[in-house]
Design a protein around this motif. Structure first.
Motif, PDB file in Angstrom:
ATOM      1  N   VAL A   1      -6.231 -13.223 -17.330  1.00 22.41           N
ATOM      2  CA  VAL A   1      -7.146 -12.191 -16.857  1.00 22.41           C
ATOM      3  C   VAL A   1      -6.357 -11.278 -15.925  1.00 22.41           C
ATOM      4  N   LEU A   2      -6.600  -9.977 -16.023  1.00 26.67           N
ATOM      5  CA  LEU A   2      -5.894  -9.028 -15.165  1.00 26.67           C
ATOM      6  C   LEU A   2      -6.706  -8.775 -13.896  1.00 26.67           C
ATOM      7  N   ALA A   3      -6.123  -9.062 -12.743  1.00 27.44           N
ATOM      8  CA  ALA A   3      -6.776  -8.783 -11.461  1.00 27.44           C
ATOM      9  C   ALA A   3      -6.052  -7.587 -10.853  1.00 27.44           C
ATOM     10  N   PRO A   4      -6.696  -6.401 -10.886  1.00 25.91           N
ATOM     11  CA  PRO A   4      -5.985  -5.197 -10.427  1.00 25.91           C
ATOM     12  C   PRO A   4      -5.666  -5.247  -8.934  1.00 25.91           C
ATOM     13  N   TYR A   5      -4.593  -4.536  -8.555  1.00 24.23           N
ATOM     14  CA  TYR A   5      -4.209  -4.483  -7.141  1.00 24.23           C
ATOM     15  C   TYR A   5      -5.120  -3.546  -6.361  1.00 24.23           C
ATOM     16  N   SER A   6      -5.764  -2.624  -7.070  1.00 21.64           N
ATOM     17  CA  SER A   6      -6.586  -1.635  -6.387  1.00 21.64           C
ATOM     18  C   SER A   6      -7.642  -1.106  -7.338  1.00 21.64           C
ATOM     19  N   GLY A   7      -8.733  -0.592  -6.755  1.00 21.39           N
ATOM     20  CA  GLY A   7      -9.745   0.072  -7.565  1.00 21.39           C
ATOM     21  C   GLY A   7      -9.388   1.526  -7.812  1.00 21.39           C
ATOM     22  N   ARG A   8      -8.311   2.006  -7.178  1.00 19.93           N
ATOM     23  CA  ARG A   8      -7.853   3.397  -7.373  1.00 19.93           C
ATOM     24  C   ARG A   8      -6.690   3.392  -8.365  1.00 19.93           C
ATOM     25  N   GLU A   9      -6.802   4.231  -9.384  1.00 18.44           N
ATOM     26  CA  GLU A   9      -5.815   4.165 -10.469  1.00 18.44           C
ATOM     27  C   GLU A   9      -4.390   4.512 -10.033  1.00 18.44           C
TER      28      GLU A   9
ATOM     29  N   GLU B   1     -14.417  -5.717  -3.820  1.00 19.09           N
ATOM     30  CA  GLU B   1     -13.489  -4.765  -3.194  1.00 19.09           C
ATOM     31  C   GLU B   1     -12.984  -3.734  -4.205  1.00 19.09           C
ATOM     32  N   MET B   2     -12.718  -4.197  -5.428  1.00 23.87           N
ATOM     33  CA  MET B   2     -12.249  -3.254  -6.457  1.00 23.87           C
ATOM     34  C   MET B   2     -13.333  -2.213  -6.751  1.00 23.87           C
ATOM     35  N   THR B   3     -14.579  -2.708  -6.799  1.00 26.69           N
ATOM     36  CA  THR B   3     -15.689  -1.788  -7.065  1.00 26.69           C
ATOM     37  C   THR B   3     -15.854  -0.792  -5.910  1.00 26.69           C
ATOM     38  N   LEU B   4     -15.749  -1.285  -4.686  1.00 23.77           N
ATOM     39  CA  LEU B   4     -15.859  -0.389  -3.533  1.00 23.77           C
ATOM     40  C   LEU B   4     -14.732   0.647  -3.544  1.00 23.77           C
ATOM     41  N   GLU B   5     -13.505   0.210  -3.837  1.00 25.17           N
ATOM     42  CA  GLU B   5     -12.382   1.145  -3.856  1.00 25.17           C
ATOM     43  C   GLU B   5     -12.557   2.205  -4.939  1.00 25.17           C
ATOM     44  N   LYS B   6     -13.114   1.762  -6.058  1.00 29.79           N
ATOM     45  CA  LYS B   6     -13.295   2.677  -7.183  1.00 29.79           C
ATOM     46  C   LYS B   6     -14.376   3.715  -6.867  1.00 29.79           C
TER      47      LYS B   6
ATOM     48  N   PHE C   1     -15.834   4.339  -3.764  1.00 30.96           N
ATOM     49  CA  PHE C   1     -15.682   5.031  -2.476  1.00 30.96           C
ATOM     50  C   PHE C   1     -14.196   5.139  -2.146  1.00 30.96           C
ATOM     51  N   PRO C   2     -13.468   5.888  -2.972  1.00 28.88           N
ATOM     52  CA  PRO C   2     -11.996   5.875  -2.846  1.00 28.88           C
ATOM     53  C   PRO C   2     -11.521   6.293  -1.457  1.00 28.88           C
ATOM     54  N   ASN C   3     -12.309   7.068  -0.730  1.00 31.17           N
ATOM     55  CA  ASN C   3     -11.865   7.485   0.598  1.00 31.17           C
ATOM     56  C   ASN C   3     -12.464   6.653   1.720  1.00 31.17           C
ATOM     57  N   ALA C   4     -13.344   5.707   1.356  1.00 30.27           N
ATOM     58  CA  ALA C   4     -14.068   4.997   2.415  1.00 30.27           C
ATOM     59  C   ALA C   4     -13.725   3.518   2.498  1.00 30.27           C
ATOM     60  N   TYR C   5     -13.074   2.977   1.487  1.00 26.57           N
ATOM     61  CA  TYR C   5     -12.755   1.553   1.553  1.00 26.57           C
ATOM     62  C   TYR C   5     -11.366   1.252   1.008  1.00 26.57           C
ATOM     63  N   SER C   6     -10.626   0.414   1.749  1.00 24.53           N
ATOM     64  CA  SER C   6      -9.367  -0.139   1.256  1.00 24.53           C
ATOM     65  C   SER C   6      -9.317  -1.614   1.606  1.00 24.53           C
ATOM     66  N   SER C   7      -9.011  -2.448   0.618  1.00 29.44           N
ATOM     67  CA  SER C   7      -8.871  -3.888   0.857  1.00 29.44           C
ATOM     68  C   SER C   7      -7.628  -4.143   1.706  1.00 29.44           C
ATOM     69  N   LYS C   8      -7.477  -5.375   2.188  1.00 27.50           N
ATOM     70  CA  LYS C   8      -6.274  -5.738   2.948  1.00 27.50           C
ATOM     71  C   LYS C   8      -5.022  -5.442   2.126  1.00 27.50           C
ATOM     72  N   TYR C   9      -5.068  -5.834   0.855  1.00 23.76           N
ATOM     73  CA  TYR C   9      -3.888  -5.592   0.013  1.00 23.76           C
ATOM     74  C   TYR C   9      -3.555  -4.097  -0.044  1.00 23.76           C
ATOM     75  N   SER C  10      -4.587  -3.263  -0.199  1.00 25.55           N
ATOM     76  CA  SER C  10      -4.356  -1.812  -0.237  1.00 25.55           C
ATOM     77  C   SER C  10      -3.848  -1.290   1.099  1.00 25.55           C
ATOM     78  N   LEU C  11      -4.440  -1.760   2.182  1.00 27.16           N
ATOM     79  CA  LEU C  11      -4.009  -1.302   3.507  1.00 27.16           C
ATOM     80  C   LEU C  11      -2.533  -1.618   3.732  1.00 27.16           C
ATOM     81  N   VAL C  12      -2.125  -2.804   3.306  1.00 25.83           N
ATOM     82  CA  VAL C  12      -0.735  -3.223   3.507  1.00 25.83           C
ATOM     83  C   VAL C  12       0.201  -2.466   2.572  1.00 25.83           C
ATOM     84  N   THR C  13      -0.230  -2.330   1.325  1.00 23.56           N
ATOM     85  CA  THR C  13       0.691  -1.911   0.279  1.00 23.56           C
ATOM     86  C   THR C  13       0.678  -0.410   0.008  1.00 23.56           C
ATOM     87  N   PHE C  14      -0.517   0.199   0.089  1.00 22.99           N
ATOM     88  CA  PHE C  14      -0.641   1.604  -0.336  1.00 22.99           C
ATOM     89  C   PHE C  14      -0.978   2.567   0.805  1.00 22.99           C
TER      90      PHE C  14
END
Lengths: 471, 471
Positions: A91-99, A390-395, A397-410
């Motif tokens: 199963v693919l678990a995306p790193y972010s909800g933003r493409e 979190e992926m759904t929130l990022e997708k 609300f791209p400007n309003a939510y970032s998961s820990k992984y996104s905050l660290v990485t992107f």
């Protein structure tokens, strides 16, 4: 104004090469010394971290040095984790909800060569290979070298010495053993080690499994991962305990036992690894350690950077990115400082550490957390529910939510420490609300975003109040 | 059953003396080596930690060794912190709301002598002074010594070597430098150092200030403390930055400057310290460090205990108590193990560390927190409100509430780690509720106890959920 300053850099790995390039661009006289031969002429891959994950913090540094476009040509985007279970289901678990948010697999050797080539285009940068630094006299700003081929030893003088010589840094050892000042130091080893293996390209030169992902076979107490290479192969890494559990590096001593282990736990990977036994018994088993220390500099003459100052475990894919970000932050400190006197350098070194160390301490701790996440939690139901939300929130609300992984990485505009504090608070909020059934994934998204943000802010605020009474 | 086993103990300080006594009581052949001369014959106080705070965990160990009654005769009870402000006003902040809970000032030398005397009553215990251990061959279970007087060197063999040789342990250094196994290690220095000074007895032999308290002159970025001695004097310790702030150890270089500093910040103490200038310039300035490491043992032959395994800063008054508790916990591991084979010892050493290290890690962190509490927070309004509430709860619900300080200091039946987790959660709950005005000190006590307990449990539960996903 002092004469043009001579900067000696110890170690022409990824951090040292980028630093030499950047300081060359800034007009310093740079001498870069490397213990190994020139990797552009000799194949020196030693079965250890052949490829790495390059992400936004690293790319920002490439941009600063003007090489981002060239570097991107070496990159293979990885959009998520491809999770393999014991039955071979994936199963693919995306790193972010933003493409546009993904990480990149890149060859250590190719990237290092690119940086060396770029550094060499500057007349004021000289690179010296096969010269191993044995120690640094930090009171007199001289480094003691041995020529790998002739075994001759010699001393090099400089105005400034910067050590980017990795986790086993000669300068750091000199600081520690010199006992001339109070030097805080830690080395922490995980119970697990690692070994690099490989999946070969398909007969037609293509990829034998999905190309654009970081593959994970997480088995709770150990795991296998794979990152793609440009030639169609994957570099595979086994992370396993040295001496605990039914299977460990200590007891995997025969081909039969290794095959048995892979048959049970990594059957689908085994099918793609005809060279497993050869590689298993040829490639080294290496330990996984975290190094922290302070201070990073002595007076205005010597400085530790990259892994020499802060070596971390590889599980957040941030070791190289953090070292590259060091160069960006050091460059900022140079902009703001007065690098034309010893006092000016001392102030630059101190400002650099004050600004930077909180962040490298944070990524060191995050990297250890992620080890547990990768090998086990990715398979846990509540953890997956959190990631899905979190992926759904990022997708949405791209400007309003970032998961820990996104905050660290992107989110390279904030430091690792801020990413850690906010990211951990979000995780805690979501995991607790899911556990207590206070969050319903089927609820409308805006409600859930508000709930998550409110609980996160409360956790952060309560932590702040308590922390005021701790420090 | 193997022949009676020879145990070599390195270091006859507080931990080593107690360990020799206890292992002597258990019938082992014990040889105890000490680098210094016999402190019962020579005055070797070096202006460093002349007295210490003995509390319940330490007393439990004294009980185990059958010396509690003798030790209590050396004790001066301290019922609380006597806080001195800059104008010389004082207020007593009790350590507990329960009258039987207090800590004790005790002379390091007197206590050490008592333990050595008791150990020597056992024919199977021999003590050797003036023998400095330089290194340990942990593969062959031999220790390399130098005689302090003759400078002769010699090697001692044993079945088991236990190093209780303090923060600079020779065995720990051998583990670190030997590189025969993965040895995790950290040394962390505070920015502050310390210097011991004194308040002399009154002319009539009495005490010049209140006897039964630990005196604190907390000034946010530095502090002075004083503990009473049996002879009417107080040992005073100044904790001050090495190089930061208007006054620091680096710039207090003249009698005038030292007097000026004390005049401004410690006027009432200065009036009792006629020897200040002499002592300030004679006594050493020492650093404050934390040491952690792992593993504490190598195979079934060598083991680190006490400060050699876990040196901590002095601010919780638990360094000696933790080392004494080591002996209690090691004694338990011996009860549960099979000390008649190398495999048996190896299992004992491992069980001891597994049970113990989480607790010594916790007290190390608590001790650093307490530095900030002592020098600053004791003067903060909300912090004092919290302490007042806690004292009232302890007084009125003696079986239902214990503050963090009580859990750490007076609840020897739970480990430091449990005390830390519960104590920190309570602090966080109370500080947040006071800040948000969700607690009213004038409310009825039972309501407030319930509020505190409910908020504490919620914090603990939320931390547990989040932590499950970290490790």
């Amino acid at each position: 104004m002092k004469k043009q300053q001579n900067i000696l850099i110890i170690g022409a790995g990824l951090c040292g090469s980028l630093l030499a390039l950047r300081l060359g661009q800034r007009g310093f006289n740079v001498n870069l010394y490397e213990m190994r031969p020139d990797l552009r002429k000799v194949n020196i891959s030693a079965g250890r971290s052949i490829n790495l994950a390059l992400s936004d913090r690293g790319l920002k540094a490439m941009r600063l040095a003007g090489v981002e476009d060239q570097v991107k040509k070496l990159c293979i985007p990885m959009n998520g984790r491809l999770l393999h279970d014991s039955d071979g289901n994936t199963v693919l678990a995306p790193y972010s909800g933003r493409e546009h948010e993904f990480i990149n697999s890149i060859s250590r050797g190719d990237l290092n060569a690119l940086l060396l080539n770029e550094a060499e285009t500057h007349q004021n940068v000289s690179i010296h290979f096969n010269k191993k630094c044995k120690s640094v006299d930090f009171e007199n700003t001289t480094a003691f070298f041995e020529d790998y081929k002739t075994k001759e030893t010699f001393v090099e003088d400089a105005d400034i010495i910067i050590a980017t010589d990795g986790a086993g840094s000669a300068l750091r050892k000199s600081y520690f053993l010199g006992k001339k000042f109070l030097f805080s130091f830690s080395q922490d080893w995980l119970t697990h080690g690692y070994k690099e293996l490989s999946i070969l390209p398909a007969a037609n030169g293509g990829y034998q499994t999905y190309k654009n992902a970081l593959h994970i076979w997480g088995r709770d107490s150990f795991m296998l991962i794979a990152l793609p290479n440009l030639d169609g192969s994957f570099t595979v890494t086994l992370f396993l305990s040295f001496d605990e559990g039914d299977y460990n590096f200590g007891n995997l001593t025969t081909p039969e036992k290794v095959l048995e282990f892979f048959e049970i736990y990594f059957k689908d990977a085994l099918a793609l690894m005809p060279n497993l036994i050869d590689e298993f018994f040829t490639n080294p088993t290496a330990p996984l350690g975290t190094v922290k220390c302070s201070p990073w500099s002595y007076k205005g003459n010597t400085l530790l950077m990259g892994d020499a100052a802060h070596a971390i475990v590889p599980f957040y894919g941030q070791g190289m990115n953090a070292s590259f970000e060091d160069v960006v932050e050091f460059d900022k400190a140079l902009d703001e400082g007065q690098p034309n006197s010893e006092e000016g350098w001392e102030a630059i070194f101190k400002a650099y550490q004050t600004n930077r160390k909180k962040d490298t301490d944070a990524i060191a701790d995050l990297a250890i957390d992620n080890f547990h996440e990768m090998k086990g939690h990715v398979n846990n139901a509540i953890f997956r529910e959190k990631r899905n939300l979190e992926m759904t929130l990022e997708k949405n609300f791209p400007n309003a939510y970032s998961s820990k992984y996104s905050l660290v990485t992107f989110n390279e505009e904030i430091g690792y420490r801020e990413a850690m504090l906010r990211g951990r608070a979000q995780d805690k909020a979501i995991l607790n609300m899911l556990t207590d059934k206070e969050l319903d994934i089927s609820d409308d998204l805006e409600t859930n975003l508000k709930k998550v943000n409110r609980a996160t802010e409360e956790i952060l605020e309560n932590d702040r109040v308590a922390k005021n009474f701790k420090h």
